[in-house]
Design an enzyme around this catalytic site. Sequence first.
Site, PDB file in Angstrom:
ATOM      1  N   LEU A  72       7.068   7.577  33.711  1.00 13.89           N
ATOM      2  CA  LEU A  72       6.372   8.462  34.641  1.00 13.89           C
ATOM      3  C   LEU A  72       5.562   9.515  33.895  1.00 13.89           C
ATOM      4  O   LEU A  72       6.053  10.125  32.953  1.00 13.89           O
ATOM      5  CB  LEU A  72       7.370   9.132  35.577  1.00 13.89           C
ATOM      6  CG  LEU A  72       8.159   8.182  36.478  1.00 13.89           C
ATOM      7  CD1 LEU A  72       9.246   8.932  37.224  1.00 13.89           C
ATOM      8  CD2 LEU A  72       7.218   7.496  37.464  1.00 13.89           C
ATOM      9  N   GLU A  73       4.342   9.744  34.356  1.00 14.90           N
ATOM     10  CA  GLU A  73       3.479  10.735  33.727  1.00 14.90           C
ATOM     11  C   GLU A  73       3.334  12.003  34.553  1.00 14.90           C
ATOM     12  O   GLU A  73       2.665  12.941  34.121  1.00 14.90           O
ATOM     13  CB  GLU A  73       2.085  10.124  33.490  1.00 14.90           C
ATOM     14  CG  GLU A  73       2.086   8.969  32.524  1.00 14.90           C
ATOM     15  CD  GLU A  73       0.679   8.443  32.288  1.00 14.90           C
ATOM     16  OE1 GLU A  73      -0.262   9.011  32.855  1.00 14.90           O
ATOM     17  OE2 GLU A  73       0.528   7.475  31.538  1.00 14.90           O
ATOM     18  N   ASN A  74       3.925  12.017  35.738  1.00 12.80           N
ATOM     19  CA  ASN A  74       3.757  13.167  36.624  1.00 12.80           C
ATOM     20  C   ASN A  74       4.929  14.128  36.547  1.00 12.80           C
ATOM     21  O   ASN A  74       5.156  14.929  37.433  1.00 12.80           O
ATOM     22  CB  ASN A  74       3.571  12.692  38.072  1.00 12.80           C
ATOM     23  CG  ASN A  74       4.713  11.827  38.564  1.00 12.80           C
ATOM     24  OD1 ASN A  74       5.094  10.885  37.885  1.00 12.80           O
ATOM     25  ND2 ASN A  74       5.257  12.129  39.729  1.00 12.80           N
TER      26      ASN A  74
END
Length: 564
Positions: free
Chosen positions: A389-391
């Site tokens: 996940l990048e968020n």
Amino acid sequence: MSPQRRSTRLWSGVVTAALVAFSLSLAGAGQASAADVNNAKNAGFESGLTNWTCTASSGATVSSPVHSGAAALKATPAGQDNAQCTQSVAVKPNSTYTLSAWVQGGYSYLGVTGTGTTDVSTWTPDSASWKQLSTTFTTGAATTSVTVYTHGWYGQAAYYADDLSVYGPDGGGGTDPTPTIPAAPAGLAVSGTSSSSVSLTWNTVSGATGYNVYRGGTKVTAVTGTSATVTGLAASTSYSFQVTATNSAGESPKSATVTGTTTATPTGPALPKHAVTGYWQNFNNGATVQRISAVQSQYDIIAVAFADATTTPGAVTFNLDSAGLGGYTVDQFKADIAAKKAAGKKVIISIGGQNGTVSINDSTSAANFANSVYSLMQTYGFDGVDIDLENGINATYMTQALRSLSSKAGSSLIITMAPQTIDMQSTSNGYFQTALNIKDILTVVNMQYYNSGSMLGCDGKVYSQGSVDFLTALACIQLEGGLAPSQVGLGLPASTSGAGSGYVSPTVVNNALDCLTKGTGCGSFKPSKTYPDLRGAMTWSTNWDASAGNAWSNAVGPHVHGLP
């Protein structure tokens, strides 16, 4: 993971200034007198932010993590605000006080102003666990109040503070009430199991500063939060558990008893000591289109990229891109996964990428995540999950989600993570916290050593991507920050097309592996010890590797499998 599917975060500089934590307590110099008290009010933040003022709405109280009681301060720096929280404390003139507090998380700073003599402060770099700060000061002849403060540092992670003490002569401003023995905890439940552990949760008890966990009537651990994992258990065995609440007044009666049963010892091929992970693209972005069956045999873990988010918070699904993959059917996909598993490979579903913005920020979304991933495992035969996940990650609820998934899937579950370099610079970061929280069920963290700017190594020096030193000095942070060597892997692109920047030749990858495992092939940075159990390497992607004639896996794969 690919430039088409991943955002690029470039850090061209690193913060090297000394930064910040939270600890105030003021006490008389020499031996304390009977009249000495803690002059701070709402010192444990049990009444929210009453008596406290935080800049730019940066402060809030949270129920986890706490050092004691049911609440603690969480203050988050942003932009030009360093998340300073202050309280005016009544004191006596010409008196000496001890300032102390417990802090955790990002860089934290503690201090006092308005003393009438010399204002003092203290600080600590980031800390993954609670740490006490302490200093002393003396008031001037006309000083009747001082301002104590905590703050973080610009652009750094949030810090937590709890149990502030301004200890010394009574300044007349009043103190927090004396604690009474807390009530027995309610809501004790089993939240997860493995073949060797049982995880427990319970409700917060007002006034408690800690909790004792009992197994079969014998105390086995003490914690400050409302969860615990009891390890070292036998497989397929039932155990009884109780919990008590504690504070300075004493220990509560035991809670109601719950029973937890460990899972069976996993069967089937075990993951090799040294493993190679490759991401398989469920889309066509110009790299070689592959079926799972065509993935090079050097890959031990195949991460299917990616699952898709749904409209249900935390839940994910998977949609095979049959059209983009030349008519690859779901039945063929499932059969190929089964064949890879029969050959001793692990196939997992990766959460992340362009369509994988999944937020897990409460118990409901955590449950949705665990349930949906487990459903995909049952439908397609996946062995586990990859977190990409990048968020951002909420460590508390991502931990809860993964432990819930583990309790469903059992101890054979594969859990991998692929954070960016900035995500693993500090143990206070959500990714690093999560990895440490699930260390007993975590398989490997394959940090992405690409699409990055310069970063700090474990020696405090700055390194640029594209070198052996960048790989080894940054891996050292994880190896010395609490992860087992078997839980650390090196993530690199398979070709120059696989990332926007940071590609290195397979020779550089192999040199870095040798440096970390054997102490050979190092650059200017050489670790203080070797880590022969290092898990291995990862690449984005098997498709870009195939486009380059499998040059990456043909070179790195045998080298990984030949490590000591």
